[in-house]
Design a protein around this motif. Structure first.
Motif, short mmCIF file in Angstrom:
data_model
loop_
_atom_site.label_atom_id
_atom_site.label_comp_id
_atom_site.label_asym_id
_atom_site.label_seq_id
_atom_site.Cartn_x
_atom_site.Cartn_y
_atom_site.Cartn_z
N GLN A 1 -17.77 -25.44 9.81
CA GLN A 1 -18.30 -25.98 8.56
C GLN A 1 -19.01 -24.88 7.78
OE1 GLN A 1 -20.88 -29.20 9.79
NE2 GLN A 1 -19.30 -30.73 9.29
N CYS A 2 -19.04 -25.07 6.47
CA CYS A 2 -19.76 -24.13 5.61
C CYS A 2 -21.26 -24.29 5.85
CB CYS A 2 -19.43 -24.40 4.15
SG CYS A 2 -20.37 -23.37 2.99
N ALA A 3 -21.94 -23.19 6.08
CA ALA A 3 -23.38 -23.24 6.34
C ALA A 3 -24.17 -23.62 5.09
CB ALA A 3 -23.85 -21.87 6.84
N THR A 4 -23.55 -23.56 3.92
CA THR A 4 -24.25 -23.87 2.67
C THR A 4 -24.01 -25.30 2.23
OG1 THR A 4 -24.11 -21.57 1.95
CG2 THR A 4 -24.55 -23.21 0.25
N CYS A 5 -22.73 -25.68 2.06
CA CYS A 5 -22.42 -27.02 1.54
C CYS A 5 -22.02 -28.01 2.62
CB CYS A 5 -21.32 -26.93 0.49
SG CYS A 5 -19.70 -26.45 1.15
N ARG A 6 -21.89 -27.54 3.84
CA ARG A 6 -21.58 -28.36 5.00
C ARG A 6 -20.17 -28.94 4.98
NH1 ARG A 6 -24.58 -26.19 8.20
NH2 ARG A 6 -24.05 -27.85 9.68
N ARG A 7 -19.33 -28.45 4.10
CA ARG A 7 -17.94 -28.93 4.10
C ARG A 7 -17.18 -28.32 5.27
NH1 ARG A 7 -15.41 -27.96 -1.74
NH2 ARG A 7 -16.58 -26.02 -1.47
N GLY A 8 -16.17 -29.05 5.72
CA GLY A 8 -15.35 -28.55 6.80
C GLY A 8 -14.35 -29.62 7.24
N PRO A 9 -13.44 -29.32 8.13
CA PRO A 9 -13.25 -27.96 8.68
C PRO A 9 -12.69 -27.01 7.62
CG PRO A 9 -11.50 -29.42 9.41
CD PRO A 9 -12.47 -30.30 8.67
N LEU A 10 -13.03 -25.76 7.75
CA LEU A 10 -12.64 -24.76 6.77
C LEU A 10 -11.32 -24.10 7.18
CD1 LEU A 10 -16.09 -23.00 6.24
CD2 LEU A 10 -15.04 -24.81 4.84
N LYS A 11 -10.41 -24.03 6.21
CA LYS A 11 -9.17 -23.29 6.46
C LYS A 11 -9.37 -21.79 6.29
CE LYS A 11 -6.03 -27.03 5.09
NZ LYS A 11 -4.92 -27.43 4.16
N LEU A 12 -10.26 -21.44 5.38
CA LEU A 12 -10.61 -20.04 5.14
C LEU A 12 -12.12 -19.96 4.99
CD1 LEU A 12 -7.91 -19.04 2.48
CD2 LEU A 12 -7.90 -18.44 4.90
N LEU A 13 -12.69 -18.87 5.44
CA LEU A 13 -14.13 -18.72 5.32
C LEU A 13 -14.52 -17.25 5.22
CD1 LEU A 13 -15.47 -17.69 8.26
CD2 LEU A 13 -14.70 -19.97 8.92
N VAL A 14 -15.74 -17.06 4.73
CA VAL A 14 -16.34 -15.74 4.66
C VAL A 14 -17.58 -15.76 5.54
CG1 VAL A 14 -17.49 -14.06 3.16
CG2 VAL A 14 -15.46 -15.29 2.35
N LEU A 15 -17.84 -14.68 6.22
CA LEU A 15 -19.07 -14.58 7.02
C LEU A 15 -20.12 -13.81 6.24
CD1 LEU A 15 -17.76 -13.80 10.62
CD2 LEU A 15 -18.70 -15.94 9.77
#
Length: 231
Positions: A23-37
């Motif tokens: 999940q995105c640590a900011t908006c809590r959306r997920g599951p994420l297909k692509l992400l940035v660390l």
């Protein structure tokens, strides 16, 4: 999730295809297909200000290169291969307008290649036609009694590009007498004798050739206009 310490970071911004649900640590959306660390925390592309980019999968080297050239902002998409213990490039993210411009450039190249292939095909066809005419003329020189249409047919069959026939051999291209005679003998064997029927009935090729040798010789003598033994 691996840290940004892999050699891939030299390619620019990195975007990950996660192997597990995150999940995105900011908006809590997920599951994420692509992400940035960011500082070790996963962020979705929208929260990382990359949501407007479009994905170009790997495979088309020219399109990938040109898309990155045209795009002010781009990122490399990677995924960890557990078996090989390394990150592997999956594609790139680029601006949509940049992708459109890159596609136009690639289409222009494709059209240029198509025109070049057409020109090359016309050139090869002209070369093949000239060669077949020269081969047929050599057939007629050696066998003046051979009908013109038959000489052209022999030349056309023997010289088909990529066929591996005698006309495409080095000797054939040089119009050597032996190569031309070989092509004529093959034509007579198949068209003027029962050679093919003998093969279909189970007769071995060398026995079939022995049986039709006299018939072949008769035709060749007639075409040569001489009683010489041509073998």
């Amino acid at each position: 999730m691996a840290r940004l310490t892999t050699p891939m970071h030299r390619s620019g911004l990195l975007v990950f295809q996660p192997l597990r649900h995150m999940q995105c640590a900011t908006c809590r959306r997920g599951p994420l297909k692509l992400l940035v660390l960011e500082d070790g925390a996963p962020r979705c592309l929208d929260c990382a200000d990359l949501g407007h980019l479009v994905f170009v999968p790997r495979g088309d080297t020219a399109l990938t290169r040109r898309s990155r050239e045209e795009s002010v902002l781009s990122a490399v998409v990677v995924r960890f291969n557990r078996r090989k213990s390394r990150y592997e490039r999956q594609g790139v993210l680029v601006e949509e307008a940049a992708l459109a411009r890159a596609e136009e450039r690639c289409l222009a190249d494709a059209e240029a290649r198509r025109r070049r292939r057409a020109r090359d095909a016309r050139r090869r066809a002209a070369e093949d036609e000239r060669f077949a005419e020269a081969f047929a003329a050599e057939v007629r020189r050696l066998f003046p009694g051979c009908p013109v249409d038959r000489a052209l047919a022999i030349a056309g069959h023997a010289s088909v590009r990529g066929s591996g026939r005698v006309g495409r051999s080095a000797a054939g291209r040089a119009l050597s007498e032996a190569a031309v005679i070989s092509a004529v003998v093959a034509s007579v064997r198949h068209l003027d004798t029962p050679y093919d029927q003998l093969l279909m009935s189970g007769v071995t090729w060398h026995e079939a050739r022995r049986r039709i040798a006299a018939a072949v010789e008769t035709v060749l003598r007639a075409w040569r206009g001489t009683e010489a033994d041509v073998g």
